[in-house]
Motif scaffolding. Sequence first.
Motif, mmCIF file in Angstrom:
data_model
loop_
_atom_site.group_PDB
_atom_site.id
_atom_site.type_symbol
_atom_site.label_atom_id
_atom_site.label_comp_id
_atom_site.label_asym_id
_atom_site.label_seq_id
_atom_site.Cartn_x
_atom_site.Cartn_y
_atom_site.Cartn_z
ATOM 1 N N MET A 1 0.863 -1.378 0.486
ATOM 2 C CA MET A 1 0.139 0.168 -0.047
ATOM 3 C C MET A 1 1.253 1.236 -0.176
ATOM 4 S SD MET A 1 -1.161 0.469 3.854
ATOM 5 C CE MET A 1 -0.357 0.159 5.148
ATOM 6 N N PRO A 2 0.037 2.378 -0.794
ATOM 7 C CA PRO A 2 1.264 3.634 -0.499
ATOM 8 C C PRO A 2 1.015 4.348 0.563
ATOM 9 C CG PRO A 2 -1.393 4.079 -1.778
ATOM 10 C CD PRO A 2 -0.791 2.233 -1.400
ATOM 11 N N LEU A 3 2.463 5.317 1.217
ATOM 12 C CA LEU A 3 2.587 5.244 2.362
ATOM 13 C C LEU A 3 1.517 6.336 2.177
ATOM 14 C CD1 LEU A 3 4.405 5.554 4.388
ATOM 15 C CD2 LEU A 3 5.271 7.531 3.662
ATOM 16 N N THR A 4 1.019 6.680 1.616
ATOM 17 C CA THR A 4 -0.603 7.946 1.942
ATOM 18 C C THR A 4 -1.076 7.895 2.668
ATOM 19 O OG1 THR A 4 -1.141 7.034 -0.233
ATOM 20 C CG2 THR A 4 -0.025 9.203 -0.102
ATOM 21 N N VAL A 5 -1.455 5.714 2.699
ATOM 22 C CA VAL A 5 -2.660 5.354 3.848
ATOM 23 C C VAL A 5 -2.341 4.380 4.423
ATOM 24 C CG1 VAL A 5 -4.328 5.310 1.643
ATOM 25 C CG2 VAL A 5 -2.745 3.262 1.908
ATOM 26 N N ALA A 6 -1.059 4.756 4.862
ATOM 27 C CA ALA A 6 -0.557 4.195 6.413
ATOM 28 C C ALA A 6 -1.191 4.740 7.474
ATOM 29 C CB ALA A 6 0.727 4.051 5.948
ATOM 30 N N ASP A 7 -1.140 4.728 8.501
ATOM 31 C CA ASP A 7 -1.975 5.050 10.268
ATOM 32 C C ASP A 7 -0.600 5.491 10.544
ATOM 33 O OD1 ASP A 7 -4.445 3.196 9.234
ATOM 34 O OD2 ASP A 7 -3.005 1.384 10.539
ATOM 35 N N THR A 8 -1.094 6.186 10.987
ATOM 36 C CA THR A 8 -0.406 7.454 12.041
ATOM 37 C C THR A 8 0.845 6.806 12.781
ATOM 38 O OG1 THR A 8 -1.508 9.788 11.767
ATOM 39 C CG2 THR A 8 -0.227 9.498 13.038
ATOM 40 N N GLU B 1 1.975 3.929 12.720
ATOM 41 C CA GLU B 1 2.717 2.502 13.132
ATOM 42 C C GLU B 1 3.817 3.379 12.038
ATOM 43 O OE1 GLU B 1 1.321 0.119 14.072
ATOM 44 O OE2 GLU B 1 0.142 0.875 15.207
ATOM 45 N N ASP B 2 4.920 1.769 12.907
ATOM 46 C CA ASP B 2 5.698 0.944 11.937
ATOM 47 C C ASP B 2 5.789 0.380 10.622
ATOM 48 O OD1 ASP B 2 7.765 2.912 13.143
ATOM 49 O OD2 ASP B 2 8.050 1.207 14.670
ATOM 50 N N TYR B 3 6.466 1.080 9.599
ATOM 51 C CA TYR B 3 6.669 0.262 8.412
ATOM 52 C C TYR B 3 7.557 0.116 7.435
ATOM 53 C CZ TYR B 3 1.261 1.464 8.547
ATOM 54 O OH TYR B 3 0.123 1.391 9.199
ATOM 55 N N VAL B 4 7.596 -0.814 6.710
ATOM 56 C CA VAL B 4 8.873 -1.430 6.122
ATOM 57 C C VAL B 4 8.528 -1.314 4.746
ATOM 58 C CG1 VAL B 4 10.820 -2.796 5.041
ATOM 59 C CG2 VAL B 4 9.585 -3.316 7.387
ATOM 60 N N ILE B 5 9.612 -0.031 4.480
ATOM 61 C CA ILE B 5 9.539 0.444 2.001
ATOM 62 C C ILE B 5 9.315 -1.217 1.979
ATOM 63 C CG2 ILE B 5 10.474 1.719 0.508
ATOM 64 C CD1 ILE B 5 11.038 4.117 2.900
ATOM 65 N N LYS B 6 8.937 -1.499 0.696
ATOM 66 C CA LYS B 6 9.157 -2.177 0.396
ATOM 67 C C LYS B 6 9.062 -1.994 -1.272
ATOM 68 C CE LYS B 6 7.196 -5.265 3.496
ATOM 69 N NZ LYS B 6 7.769 -6.002 3.916
ATOM 70 N N ARG B 7 9.194 -1.309 -1.889
ATOM 71 C CA ARG B 7 9.231 -0.353 -2.780
ATOM 72 C C ARG B 7 9.148 1.058 -3.351
ATOM 73 N NH1 ARG B 7 5.815 0.171 -7.462
ATOM 74 N NH2 ARG B 7 3.937 -0.694 -6.661
ATOM 75 N N ILE B 8 9.811 1.773 -4.105
ATOM 76 C CA ILE B 8 9.730 3.284 -4.369
ATOM 77 C C ILE B 8 9.710 3.091 -6.156
ATOM 78 C CG2 ILE B 8 10.783 5.128 -4.237
ATOM 79 C CD1 ILE B 8 12.473 4.984 -1.855
ATOM 80 N N GLY B 9 8.858 4.338 -6.213
ATOM 81 C CA GLY B 9 8.003 4.237 -7.417
ATOM 82 C C GLY B 9 8.462 5.046 -8.412
ATOM 83 N N GLY B 10 8.256 5.663 -9.873
ATOM 84 C CA GLY B 10 8.677 6.904 -10.069
ATOM 85 C C GLY B 10 10.021 7.243 -11.060
ATOM 86 N N LYS B 11 10.014 8.292 -11.727
ATOM 87 C CA LYS B 11 11.350 8.270 -12.468
ATOM 88 C C LYS B 11 12.366 7.788 -11.780
ATOM 89 C CE LYS B 11 8.594 11.637 -15.279
ATOM 90 N NZ LYS B 11 8.262 12.901 -16.048
ATOM 91 N N PRO B 12 13.701 8.094 -12.221
ATOM 92 C CA PRO B 12 15.252 7.947 -11.854
ATOM 93 C C PRO B 12 15.800 9.229 -10.871
ATOM 94 C CG PRO B 12 14.993 6.795 -14.333
ATOM 95 C CD PRO B 12 13.312 7.918 -13.477
ATOM 96 N N GLU B 13 14.752 10.659 -10.749
ATOM 97 C CA GLU B 13 15.009 11.480 -10.356
ATOM 98 C C GLU B 13 14.258 11.438 -9.070
ATOM 99 O OE1 GLU B 13 13.595 12.489 -13.463
ATOM 100 O OE2 GLU B 13 14.589 11.025 -13.609
ATOM 101 N N VAL B 14 13.151 11.172 -9.006
ATOM 102 C CA VAL B 14 12.452 11.118 -7.849
ATOM 103 C C VAL B 14 12.863 9.635 -7.000
ATOM 104 C CG1 VAL B 14 10.273 10.250 -7.544
ATOM 105 C CG2 VAL B 14 10.366 11.946 -9.079
ATOM 106 N N MET C 1 2.413 15.168 -0.802
ATOM 107 C CA MET C 1 1.657 13.242 -1.403
ATOM 108 C C MET C 1 1.989 12.650 -2.375
ATOM 109 S SD MET C 1 -1.299 12.779 0.923
ATOM 110 C CE MET C 1 -2.053 13.855 1.827
ATOM 111 N N GLU C 2 2.087 13.536 -3.249
ATOM 112 C CA GLU C 2 2.694 12.827 -4.456
ATOM 113 C C GLU C 2 3.378 11.562 -4.042
ATOM 114 O OE1 GLU C 2 -0.064 16.242 -5.590
ATOM 115 O OE2 GLU C 2 2.239 15.895 -4.546
ATOM 116 N N MET C 3 4.625 12.695 -3.384
ATOM 117 C CA MET C 3 6.135 11.474 -3.404
ATOM 118 C C MET C 3 5.937 10.250 -2.521
ATOM 119 S SD MET C 3 9.021 12.744 -4.332
ATOM 120 C CE MET C 3 10.147 14.435 -4.836
ATOM 121 N N ALA C 4 4.618 11.348 -1.498
ATOM 122 C CA ALA C 4 4.209 9.364 -0.892
ATOM 123 C C ALA C 4 3.293 8.439 -1.019
ATOM 124 C CB ALA C 4 3.400 10.230 0.408
ATOM 125 N N GLN C 5 2.927 9.234 -2.211
ATOM 126 C CA GLN C 5 2.223 8.233 -2.969
ATOM 127 C C GLN C 5 2.703 7.070 -4.269
ATOM 128 O OE1 GLN C 5 -0.822 8.267 -2.774
ATOM 129 N NE2 GLN C 5 -1.702 6.252 -4.233
#
Length: 69
Positions: free
Chosen positions: A1-8, A10-23, A61-65
């Motif tokens: 799930m995207p970080l934007t819908v994560a519960d305040t 709570e600890d989460y582990v990053i699974k994947r980061i999308g977007g352009k190479p610069e992002v 929010m766009e980055m968090a998505q």
Amino acid sequence: MPLTVADTGEDYVIKRIGGKPEVKQHLNNLGFVVGSVVSVINTIGGNVIVKVKESRVAISMEMAQKIMV
């Protein structure tokens, strides 16, 4: 799930980061790397305040998505 819908607070582990190479590189420079633990602290006016690697970072929010946890 995207970080934007994560519960305040709570600890989460990053699974994947999308977007352009610069992002991806920008997020990597801020400490958002696959396998890191992140926690949403607050959401204020279209920005998300996140705790990552013992630092607090505000991202749009766009980055968090693009961060999947």
